[in-house]
Motif scaffolding. Structure first.
Motif, short mmCIF file in Angstrom:
data_model
loop_
_atom_site.label_atom_id
_atom_site.label_comp_id
_atom_site.label_asym_id
_atom_site.label_seq_id
_atom_site.Cartn_x
_atom_site.Cartn_y
_atom_site.Cartn_z
N ILE A 148 0.86 -1.18 0.00
CA ILE A 148 0.00 0.00 0.00
C ILE A 148 0.90 1.23 0.00
CG2 ILE A 148 -1.77 1.27 1.25
CD1 ILE A 148 -2.18 -1.70 2.62
N THR A 149 0.67 2.08 -0.97
CA THR A 149 1.53 3.25 -1.15
C THR A 149 0.66 4.50 -1.24
OG1 THR A 149 3.02 1.85 -2.46
CG2 THR A 149 3.41 4.22 -2.50
N TRP A 150 1.13 5.57 -0.62
CA TRP A 150 0.42 6.85 -0.67
C TRP A 150 1.31 7.90 -1.34
CZ3 TRP A 150 -4.51 8.14 1.33
CH2 TRP A 150 -5.18 7.09 1.97
N TYR A 151 0.67 8.68 -2.21
CA TYR A 151 1.32 9.80 -2.87
C TYR A 151 0.53 11.07 -2.57
CZ TYR A 151 4.50 6.96 -5.72
OH TYR A 151 5.50 6.11 -6.14
N GLN A 152 1.24 12.18 -2.60
CA GLN A 152 0.65 13.50 -2.37
C GLN A 152 0.85 14.34 -3.63
OE1 GLN A 152 3.19 16.23 -0.14
NE2 GLN A 152 1.46 16.74 1.20
N GLN A 153 -0.16 15.09 -4.02
CA GLN A 153 -0.01 15.96 -5.18
C GLN A 153 -0.55 17.35 -4.89
OE1 GLN A 153 -2.30 15.08 -8.75
NE2 GLN A 153 -0.71 15.97 -10.05
N PHE A 154 0.31 18.34 -5.09
CA PHE A 154 -0.10 19.74 -5.01
C PHE A 154 -0.58 20.19 -6.39
CE2 PHE A 154 1.14 20.17 -0.77
CZ PHE A 154 2.41 19.63 -0.58
N PRO A 155 -1.39 21.23 -6.44
CA PRO A 155 -1.88 21.70 -7.75
C PRO A 155 -0.75 22.01 -8.72
CG PRO A 155 -3.08 22.75 -5.97
CD PRO A 155 -1.96 22.00 -5.32
N SER A 156 -0.92 21.57 -9.94
CA SER A 156 0.02 21.83 -11.03
C SER A 156 1.43 21.32 -10.73
CB SER A 156 0.07 23.33 -11.35
OG SER A 156 -1.19 23.76 -11.81
N GLN A 157 1.51 20.24 -9.98
CA GLN A 157 2.79 19.58 -9.73
C GLN A 157 2.63 18.08 -9.90
OE1 GLN A 157 4.94 20.61 -6.16
NE2 GLN A 157 4.12 22.70 -6.11
N GLY A 158 3.74 17.40 -10.06
CA GLY A 158 3.70 15.95 -10.09
C GLY A 158 3.54 15.39 -8.69
N PRO A 159 3.00 14.18 -8.55
CA PRO A 159 2.84 13.58 -7.23
C PRO A 159 4.18 13.33 -6.55
CG PRO A 159 1.49 12.44 -8.86
CD PRO A 159 2.41 13.36 -9.60
N ARG A 160 4.10 13.19 -5.24
CA ARG A 160 5.30 12.92 -4.44
C ARG A 160 5.01 11.75 -3.50
NH1 ARG A 160 7.75 15.37 0.69
NH2 ARG A 160 5.59 15.95 1.19
N PHE A 161 5.92 10.80 -3.46
CA PHE A 161 5.79 9.63 -2.58
C PHE A 161 5.76 10.07 -1.13
CE2 PHE A 161 6.60 5.23 -1.36
CZ PHE A 161 7.32 5.33 -0.18
N ILE A 162 4.81 9.51 -0.37
CA ILE A 162 4.74 9.81 1.06
C ILE A 162 5.21 8.64 1.89
CG2 ILE A 162 3.28 10.43 3.01
CD1 ILE A 162 1.33 11.68 1.12
N ILE A 163 4.56 7.48 1.68
CA ILE A 163 4.83 6.36 2.57
C ILE A 163 4.34 5.07 1.92
CG2 ILE A 163 2.62 6.42 3.83
CD1 ILE A 163 4.29 6.12 6.44
N GLN A 164 4.94 3.98 2.33
CA GLN A 164 4.54 2.67 1.82
C GLN A 164 4.58 1.65 2.96
OE1 GLN A 164 7.09 0.00 -0.78
NE2 GLN A 164 5.58 0.63 -2.30
N GLY A 165 3.63 0.71 2.93
CA GLY A 165 3.64 -0.32 3.96
C GLY A 165 3.00 -1.60 3.47
N TYR A 166 3.22 -2.67 4.24
CA TYR A 166 2.62 -3.96 3.92
C TYR A 166 1.63 -4.38 5.01
CZ TYR A 166 2.10 -8.85 2.63
OH TYR A 166 1.57 -10.06 2.27
N LYS A 167 2.03 -4.23 6.26
CA LYS A 167 1.14 -4.57 7.35
C LYS A 167 1.50 -3.77 8.60
CE LYS A 167 3.87 -8.56 8.80
NZ LYS A 167 3.85 -10.02 9.09
N THR A 168 0.65 -3.81 9.56
CA THR A 168 0.77 -3.13 10.86
C THR A 168 0.96 -1.64 10.69
OG1 THR A 168 3.14 -3.61 11.07
CG2 THR A 168 1.59 -5.22 11.96
#
Lengths: 116, 111
Positions: free
Chosen positions: B33-53
């Motif tokens: 499970i991976t989360w990305y963040q995107q600000f307006p008119s920008q490319g997404p940015r990796f936030i965090i990734q996990g498998y469990k817990t």
């Protein structure tokens, strides 16, 4: 972290012309790059996977003859929108994985294309 | 690729903790499970990734229950600059795999 750049950041062109967008990995080599398109208030839509030294792989519904992709080197992929029309106006974003950080992709800042 | 479902939008105020939940009922055994963040008119940015817990980094925490059918991104003490769209993605861990973005959650942080 790894840096991906795009050029130009924005471009305005007339209908029927072709536009080339460059995606560069600045401090790492990228054998694979991805191209996305994003319309206002919508999510990113994957268009194609760019592979260095071989043909790009296009997602279903994306016209390969309209969106030409060339991955000429380990740091550069280009997307050419041929015979652009107003409906091609969008935000185009590229991304690349970094071998040193295998779990994430690094995205470029995007290119805003406006076709008049 | 497993489909994800997130709230379309959320509102918060500066200094509050924000929790964004993502449903992924069809997650496969090998999926991360991976989360990305995107600000307006920008490319997404990796936030965090996990498998469990639980996974925590300098930006956020990711909580994943034992059944892995959902996950929660937690942003501690948000500021105005956290106003962005947050995307939850499920798939292979490797960055070489293509990413399929869902609609994301549009977070608005108010003064």
């Amino acid at each position: 972290g790894a840096v991906v750049s795009q050029h130009p950041s924005r471009v305005i062109c007339k209908s029927g012309t072709s536009v080339k967008i460059e995606c560069r990995s600045l401090d790492f080599q990228a054998t694979t790059m991805f191209w996305y398109r994003q319309f206002p208030k919508q999510s990113l839509m994957l268009m194609a996977t760019s592979n260095e030294g071989s043909k790009a792989t296009y997602e279903q519904g994306v016209e390969k003859d309209k969106f030409l992709i060339n991955h000429a080197s380990l740091t550069l992929s280009t997307l050419t929108v041929t015979s652009a029309h107003p409906e091609d106006s969008s935000f185009y974003i590229c991304s690349a994985p970094n071998r040193g950080a295998s779990s994430e992709q690094f995205f470029g800042p995007g290119t805003r294309l406006t076709v008049l | 690729l497993a489909k994800t479902t997130q709230p379309i939008s959320m509102d918060s105020y500066e200094g509050q903790e924000v929790n964004i939940t993502c449903s992924h009922n069809n997650i496969a055994t090998n999926d991360y499970i991976t989360w990305y963040q995107q600000f307006p008119s920008q490319g997404p940015r990796f936030i965090i990734q996990g498998y469990k817990t639980k996974v925590t980094n300098e930006v956020a925490s990711l909580f994943i229950p034992a059944d892995r059918k959902s996950s929660t991104l937690s942003l501690p003490r948000v500021s105005l600059s956290d106003t962005a769209v947050y995307y939850c993605l499920v798939g292979d861990r490797g960055g070489y795999n293509k990413l399929i973005f869902g609609a994301g959650t549009r977070l608005a942080v108010h003064p």
